[in-house]
Write a protein that holds these residues in place. Structure first.
Motif, PDB file in Angstrom:
ATOM      1  N   PRO A 217       0.814  -1.224   0.000  1.00  0.00           N
ATOM      2  CA  PRO A 217       0.000   0.000   0.000  1.00  0.00           C
ATOM      3  C   PRO A 217       0.848   1.276   0.000  1.00  0.00           C
ATOM      4  CG  PRO A 217      -0.927  -1.598   1.509  1.00  0.00           C
ATOM      5  CD  PRO A 217       0.395  -2.147   1.071  1.00  0.00           C
ATOM      6  N   PHE A 218       1.999   1.243   0.713  1.00  0.00           N
ATOM      7  CA  PHE A 218       2.846   2.435   0.763  1.00  0.00           C
ATOM      8  C   PHE A 218       3.498   2.719  -0.584  1.00  0.00           C
ATOM      9  CE2 PHE A 218       3.530   1.177   5.460  1.00  0.00           C
ATOM     10  CZ  PHE A 218       2.379   1.851   5.840  1.00  0.00           C
ATOM     11  N   VAL A 219       4.021   1.682  -1.230  1.00  0.00           N
ATOM     12  CA  VAL A 219       4.704   1.907  -2.503  1.00  0.00           C
ATOM     13  C   VAL A 219       3.698   2.187  -3.621  1.00  0.00           C
ATOM     14  CG1 VAL A 219       4.827  -0.501  -3.321  1.00  0.00           C
ATOM     15  CG2 VAL A 219       6.666   1.116  -3.883  1.00  0.00           C
ATOM     16  N   ILE A 220       2.492   1.626  -3.514  1.00  0.00           N
ATOM     17  CA  ILE A 220       1.429   1.942  -4.484  1.00  0.00           C
ATOM     18  C   ILE A 220       0.989   3.402  -4.313  1.00  0.00           C
ATOM     19  CG2 ILE A 220      -0.980   1.451  -5.114  1.00  0.00           C
ATOM     20  CD1 ILE A 220      -0.340  -1.530  -4.424  1.00  0.00           C
ATOM     21  N   LYS A 221       0.974   3.866  -3.066  1.00  0.00           N
ATOM     22  CA  LYS A 221       0.659   5.284  -2.816  1.00  0.00           C
ATOM     23  C   LYS A 221       1.682   6.184  -3.507  1.00  0.00           C
ATOM     24  CE  LYS A 221       0.450   8.779   0.859  1.00  0.00           C
ATOM     25  NZ  LYS A 221      -0.625   9.566   0.264  1.00  0.00           N
ATOM     26  N   ALA A 222       2.966   5.812  -3.449  1.00  0.00           N
ATOM     27  CA  ALA A 222       4.010   6.593  -4.132  1.00  0.00           C
ATOM     28  C   ALA A 222       3.728   6.668  -5.629  1.00  0.00           C
ATOM     29  CB  ALA A 222       5.384   5.983  -3.864  1.00  0.00           C
ATOM     30  N   ALA A 223       3.354   5.532  -6.206  1.00  0.00           N
ATOM     31  CA  ALA A 223       3.026   5.500  -7.639  1.00  0.00           C
ATOM     32  C   ALA A 223       1.799   6.362  -7.934  1.00  0.00           C
ATOM     33  CB  ALA A 223       2.788   4.061  -8.091  1.00  0.00           C
ATOM     34  N   SER A 224       0.828   6.388  -7.002  1.00  0.00           N
ATOM     35  CA  SER A 224      -0.375   7.218  -7.164  1.00  0.00           C
ATOM     36  C   SER A 224      -0.013   8.693  -7.194  1.00  0.00           C
ATOM     37  CB  SER A 224      -1.368   6.963  -6.024  1.00  0.00           C
ATOM     38  OG  SER A 224      -1.786   5.625  -6.000  1.00  0.00           O
ATOM     39  N   GLU A 225       0.846   9.093  -6.247  1.00  0.00           N
ATOM     40  CA  GLU A 225       1.253  10.496  -6.176  1.00  0.00           C
ATOM     41  C   GLU A 225       1.958  10.925  -7.456  1.00  0.00           C
ATOM     42  OE1 GLU A 225       0.612  12.706  -3.694  1.00  0.00           O
ATOM     43  OE2 GLU A 225      -0.629  11.131  -2.814  1.00  0.00           O
ATOM     44  N   LEU A 226       2.724  10.031  -8.021  1.00  0.00           N
ATOM     45  CA  LEU A 226       3.482  10.334  -9.248  1.00  0.00           C
ATOM     46  C   LEU A 226       2.666  10.114 -10.513  1.00  0.00           C
ATOM     47  CD1 LEU A 226       6.777   8.540  -8.198  1.00  0.00           C
ATOM     48  CD2 LEU A 226       6.543  11.003  -8.548  1.00  0.00           C
ATOM     49  N   LYS A 227       1.469   9.502 -10.346  1.00  0.00           N
ATOM     50  CA  LYS A 227       0.657   9.090 -11.496  1.00  0.00           C
ATOM     51  C   LYS A 227       1.491   8.242 -12.466  1.00  0.00           C
ATOM     52  CE  LYS A 227      -2.731  12.834 -11.291  1.00  0.00           C
ATOM     53  NZ  LYS A 227      -2.413  13.174  -9.902  1.00  0.00           N
ATOM     54  N   ALA A 228       2.329   7.386 -11.858  1.00  0.00           N
ATOM     55  CA  ALA A 228       3.225   6.521 -12.638  1.00  0.00           C
ATOM     56  C   ALA A 228       2.478   5.254 -13.012  1.00  0.00           C
ATOM     57  CB  ALA A 228       4.484   6.214 -11.832  1.00  0.00           C
ATOM     58  N   SER A 229       1.760   5.310 -14.105  1.00  0.00           N
ATOM     59  CA  SER A 229       0.858   4.225 -14.503  1.00  0.00           C
ATOM     60  C   SER A 229       1.577   2.881 -14.685  1.00  0.00           C
ATOM     61  CB  SER A 229       0.131   4.617 -15.789  1.00  0.00           C
ATOM     62  OG  SER A 229      -0.702   3.580 -16.227  1.00  0.00           O
ATOM     63  N   GLN A 230       2.653   2.877 -15.468  1.00  0.00           N
ATOM     64  CA  GLN A 230       3.347   1.616 -15.751  1.00  0.00           C
ATOM     65  C   GLN A 230       3.993   1.029 -14.506  1.00  0.00           C
ATOM     66  OE1 GLN A 230       3.055  -0.021 -18.634  1.00  0.00           O
ATOM     67  NE2 GLN A 230       1.673   1.644 -19.191  1.00  0.00           N
ATOM     68  N   VAL A 231       4.560   1.898 -13.665  1.00  0.00           N
ATOM     69  CA  VAL A 231       5.198   1.424 -12.421  1.00  0.00           C
ATOM     70  C   VAL A 231       4.157   0.791 -11.510  1.00  0.00           C
ATOM     71  CG1 VAL A 231       6.451   2.149 -10.345  1.00  0.00           C
ATOM     72  CG2 VAL A 231       7.042   3.141 -12.567  1.00  0.00           C
ATOM     73  N   GLY A 232       3.018   1.476 -11.360  1.00  0.00           N
ATOM     74  CA  GLY A 232       1.957   0.948 -10.504  1.00  0.00           C
ATOM     75  C   GLY A 232       1.418  -0.375 -11.010  1.00  0.00           C
TER      76      GLY A 232
ATOM     77  N   PHE B 263      -5.001   4.067  -6.744  1.00  0.00           N
ATOM     78  CA  PHE B 263      -3.925   4.296  -7.721  1.00  0.00           C
ATOM     79  C   PHE B 263      -4.483   4.459  -9.134  1.00  0.00           C
ATOM     80  CE2 PHE B 263      -1.636   1.870 -11.016  1.00  0.00           C
ATOM     81  CZ  PHE B 263      -0.646   2.803 -11.312  1.00  0.00           C
ATOM     82  N   TYR B 264      -5.315   3.516  -9.572  1.00  0.00           N
ATOM     83  CA  TYR B 264      -5.850   3.600 -10.931  1.00  0.00           C
ATOM     84  C   TYR B 264      -6.744   4.831 -11.100  1.00  0.00           C
ATOM     85  CZ  TYR B 264      -4.036  -1.010 -12.222  1.00  0.00           C
ATOM     86  OH  TYR B 264      -3.213  -2.067 -12.527  1.00  0.00           O
ATOM     87  N   GLY B 265      -7.484   5.172 -10.047  1.00  0.00           N
ATOM     88  CA  GLY B 265      -8.308   6.382 -10.097  1.00  0.00           C
ATOM     89  C   GLY B 265      -7.455   7.626 -10.256  1.00  0.00           C
ATOM     90  N   SER B 266      -6.328   7.682  -9.530  1.00  0.00           N
ATOM     91  CA  SER B 266      -5.419   8.836  -9.622  1.00  0.00           C
ATOM     92  C   SER B 266      -4.817   8.960 -11.009  1.00  0.00           C
ATOM     93  CB  SER B 266      -4.285   8.704  -8.595  1.00  0.00           C
ATOM     94  OG  SER B 266      -4.796   8.693  -7.285  1.00  0.00           O
ATOM     95  N   CYS B 267      -4.607   7.836 -11.668  1.00  0.00           N
ATOM     96  CA  CYS B 267      -4.025   7.833 -13.019  1.00  0.00           C
ATOM     97  C   CYS B 267      -5.084   8.042 -14.101  1.00  0.00           C
ATOM     98  CB  CYS B 267      -3.285   6.526 -13.279  1.00  0.00           C
ATOM     99  SG  CYS B 267      -1.805   6.335 -12.260  1.00  0.00           S
ATOM    100  N   GLY B 268      -6.351   8.147 -13.698  1.00  0.00           N
ATOM    101  CA  GLY B 268      -7.425   8.362 -14.662  1.00  0.00           C
ATOM    102  C   GLY B 268      -7.873   7.111 -15.388  1.00  0.00           C
ATOM    103  N   ASP B 269      -7.402   5.945 -14.936  1.00  0.00           N
ATOM    104  CA  ASP B 269      -7.789   4.673 -15.564  1.00  0.00           C
ATOM    105  C   ASP B 269      -8.968   4.088 -14.787  1.00  0.00           C
ATOM    106  OD1 ASP B 269      -8.032   2.209 -16.741  1.00  0.00           O
ATOM    107  OD2 ASP B 269      -5.911   1.663 -16.572  1.00  0.00           O
ATOM    108  N   LEU B 270     -10.151   4.615 -15.067  1.00  0.00           N
ATOM    109  CA  LEU B 270     -11.342   4.221 -14.307  1.00  0.00           C
ATOM    110  C   LEU B 270     -11.754   2.776 -14.585  1.00  0.00           C
ATOM    111  CD1 LEU B 270     -13.538   7.449 -14.555  1.00  0.00           C
ATOM    112  CD2 LEU B 270     -11.958   6.764 -12.749  1.00  0.00           C
TER     113      LEU B 270
END
Length: 739
Positions: A136-151, A176-183
């Motif tokens: 959850p912590f590292v996925i949160k980092a990916a969410s903040e960065l909107k790093a789609s491929q990393v997440g 994470f997916y919501g933050s990246c706009g991938d609904l």
């Protein structure tokens, strides 16, 4: 002596710890007195004292003891991530808890990418595998960065582990997916959660709201109730936000009563969400009633009310709210500046910005500067725009894409294209909006070929064009007569670049074809469009008919435009202009009677000029300026000088029937842009360009006069009308009379 000001901790007298193995085997170790002091620390200096003591006793080299030190240094109110990382790097074998703590701290920091780097180190160096807290912590980092491929990579790791059904991790993936706009992906994860908790539902509702899908958020809220999952305050914040996006006041009021009926705990955050919903739904009365009864208010509450009054155009009440605020923070100032700027009041926006500078009650941030630069762009006020640019440099603001775009737009719209280019080349990172702003600037200044070259450079830089880019490049082609080039780009939009043409792109094509005289082709283009023609598209054709004097097609375009927008004053004015140009004065009178009977008023022509940081505005026949006698005297001088060199007024640009010849000349002489140019001649030094901004298209006679003035008076004149810039110098215009 500075060290004496730090409170000194009283360390317990305790025998030295012989080695870490002895400590770990001691059942009393968790209650070791020195460790208990860590939780009592109130400053970093106190923590450093304990750290030093732990090093001397050897206690630091026990993984559990070190993890406590890491936790406080990384997550406390006085935390220092730099210090926490130094501590972490000293631990010979950090336990998984320490790894997780550091990842968690970085994920919530201003530099979340470092959390991902630490996670990669964990995979390489830690004896234990990531657990249900790590992901959850590292996925949160990916969410903040909107790093789609990393997440997605983290998601794959979760699926391959034994944690694929952990609700805590799956909720993080929904977020994470919501933050990246991938609904779609967010919803897929949500549906596959075996036992959804309230956080699962809240995460998906928030994702729909952030993705501008309020109806889907409402539907999920209803499903949540059917599943007997009790919503909490976080749920209601999300649903209220969706309601604000829909601007559905009745449903919003029902939600507020629902909160009360179901005993949902109302805190400050929820009250602010209700307040925001009322404002966005346009009910300032409901907002004020709630605001007055709120037991606790913060800056968000006050700023929301301020925003509500400015949205309603009640600037007096907004001023009263602003003055009553306990703390006039920068968010409140930004609301005032942006509300004026977004509602066509750029002078007022800059006046508020000036008050902010004088008051020094808050420090301008990026939002302040972007809004203020936009106000400068609207006014064509280059002096305050330059001052803001200097301020950005002096205050050490990082020239990110938002500020870069705003500066390019400001300089281009204020007539200094070279400075816009200088800003463009001064930054290394250029996103699609920076490139698009530069292309728009070139388009506005009639440099269509250059705009196409920059579009090519953008593609070489591997920046993908978007809809805005294509609107700008098509405008550039239209203003420069590059019909074949523009047509080619239009036909490449969807098959090559994946950008579906929208209304603005079709309007650009109609304008491009019509402006070049290909009126019949423009009409055929409209008839073959896959989308229904809008008022803007018929307006583009009508404008082209005005340029080329095609009365029959103009009447057809005008009737179509008025079917869609019966109160469009521009349609009446354009057709009236065409009738006037062809001496059909009875038709002009008929149209004006229709406008009077319908209460439709023509937008008055207004020209502004900035001198010594002050913007002066002129209307047609204006005599309100303090220097109006000097201005009209200058106009008489100009008329006399131009007659000497053979200038004859183009009376076809008169929009009313005037019988006397001398009155025709006088009527043309009263146009607002001529008044502004005359004022510029008497108020600026010869080396300074005269910069004029007009709200409507410059008329043909004023265009001819400006060219001659630039030659006779040896002055550079930059005239920006509603559509583009005209650079007059030495008797020539940059538009090459194609406008």
């Amino acid at each position: 002596m500075a060290a004496l000001s730090v409170p000194v901790l009283s360390f317990p007298h305790h025998p030295k710890v012989p080695n870490s193995s002895t400590v770990n085997n001691d059942l009393r170790f968790p209650y070791y007195p020195l460790l208990s002091l860590i939780d009592q620390c109130t400053s970093l200096n106190q923590l450093k004292q304990i750290h030093a003591r732990m090093l001397r006793t050897g206690l630091f080299f026990d993984p559990f003891s070190a993890s406590k030190l890491i936790t406080v240094s990384a997550l406390s109110s006085f935390s220092s991530l730099d210090y926490a990382r130094l501590v972490f790097d000293q631990i010979p074998q950090p336990n998984l808890y320490s790894w997780n703590t550091l990842i968690r701290a970085y994920a919530s920091s201003s530099d979340p990418v470092r959390g991902i780097f630490v996670f990669l180190l964990l995979l390489d160096r830690c004896r234990e595998s990531p657990n249900k807290f790590t992901f959850p912590f590292v996925i949160k980092a990916a969410s903040e960065l909107k790093a789609s491929q990393v997440g997605r990579g983290f998601h794959g790791m979760v699926m391959k582990s034994s944690l694929a059904s952990d609700v805590f991790i799956l909720n993080s993936l929904v977020h994470f997916y919501g933050s990246c706009g991938d609904l779609d992906s967010a919803y897929r994860v949500f549906r596959n959660i075996p036992r959804k908790d309230v956080v699962s539902w809240n995460s998906m509702i928030k994702a729909f709201v952030q993705g501008d899908c309020p109806d889907e958020a409402f539907q999920l809220f209803r499903e949540m109730e059917m599943e007997n999952v009790k919503p909490n305050d976080v749920t209601m914040v999300g649903v209220l936000s969706a309601c604000g996006k829909k601007a559905d006041i009745e449903f919003g009021r029902w939600l507020c009563s629902y909160i009360q009926r179901n005993g949902i705990a109302v805190n400050l955050t929820l009250n602010n969400a209700m307040l925001d919903m009322y404002v966005k739904c346009g009910s300032i009365e409901d907002a004020k009633e709630l605001f007055d009864t709120m037991p606790e208010k913060d800056v968000v509450s006050w700023t929301t009310m301020l925003d509500g009054y400015t949205r309603m155009g009640d600037y007096d009440e907004a001023q009263r709210v602003f003055e009553a605020m306990p703390n006039e923070d920068i968010a409140a100032w930004n609301v005032r500046i942006s509300s004026y700027e977004q509602n066509g009041k750029p002078k007022e926006a800059l006046a508020v910005f000036h008050k902010l500078q004088v008051s020094k009650s808050a420090k301008p941030d990026e939002v302040t500067l972007v809004s203020s630069l936009s106000a400068c762009s609207q006014l064509g006020a280059i002096d305050p725009g330059r001052w803001i640019h200097v301020y950005i440099k002096r205050q050490g603001f990082k020239l990110n894409c938002h500020l870069t775009t705003s500066l390019i737009d400001m300089y281009a719209k204020c007539g200094d294209l070279e400075k816009a280019l200088e800003v463009f080349y001064s930054v290394e990172r250029k996103d699609v909006y920076v490139w698009s702003a530069m292309i728009a600037g070139l388009a506005m200044h009639g440099r269509g070929r250059d705009a196409i070259d920059y579009f090519s450079e953008m593609l070489k830089a591997k920046v993908k064009p978007n809809a805005v880019t294509f609107t700008n490049i098509l405008c550039a082609c239209s203003h420069s007569g590059l019909v074949e080039e523009g047509t080619g780009l239009f036909h490449q939009m969807e098959p090559v670049y994946g950008v579906v043409p929208g209304v603005k792109h079709y309007a650009c094509m109609v304008d491009m074809l019509g402006r070049s005289g290909r009126l019949q082709e423009a009409l055929e283009f409209i008839e073959k469009m896959p989308i229904a023609p809008t008022a803007s598209i018929w307006g583009a054709l009508l404008g082209a008919c005005r340029l080329h004097g095609n009365v029959e097609l103009a009447e057809h375009a005008c009737s179509k435009l008025l079917e869609l927008d019966p109160r469009n004053h521009g349609a009446y004015v354009l057709l009236s202009n065409i009738y006037a140009k062809t001496d059909k004065w009875d038709q002009v009178s008929r149209l004006r009677k229709v406008m009077r009977d319908s209460g439709i008023k023509k937008e008055p022509g207004c020209s502004s000029i900035e001198v010594n940081g002050i913007v002066h505005e002129f209307l047609v026949g204006d005599n309100s300026h303090p220097l109006c006698k000097d201005i009209y005297k200058k106009l008489d001088e100009i008329a006399a000088k131009l007659k000497v060199i053979g200038y004859v007024p183009n009376k076809s640009h008169l929009l009313q029937f005037v019988e006397e010849e001398d009155m025709k000349e006088q009527a043309l002489n009263l146009h607002s842009e001529k008044l502004a140019i005359a004022f510029g001649l008497i108020s600026t030094v010869p080396s300074q360009p005269i910069r004029v901004v007009k709200n409507l298209r410059v008329c043909g006679d004023c265009h001819s006069v400006a060219k001659l003035i630039s030659k006779v008076y040896e002055r550079e004149i930059l005239l920006r009308d509603r559509y583009r810039f005209h650079h007059f110098k030495g008797g020539h215009c940059s538009c090459m009379d194609y406008w």
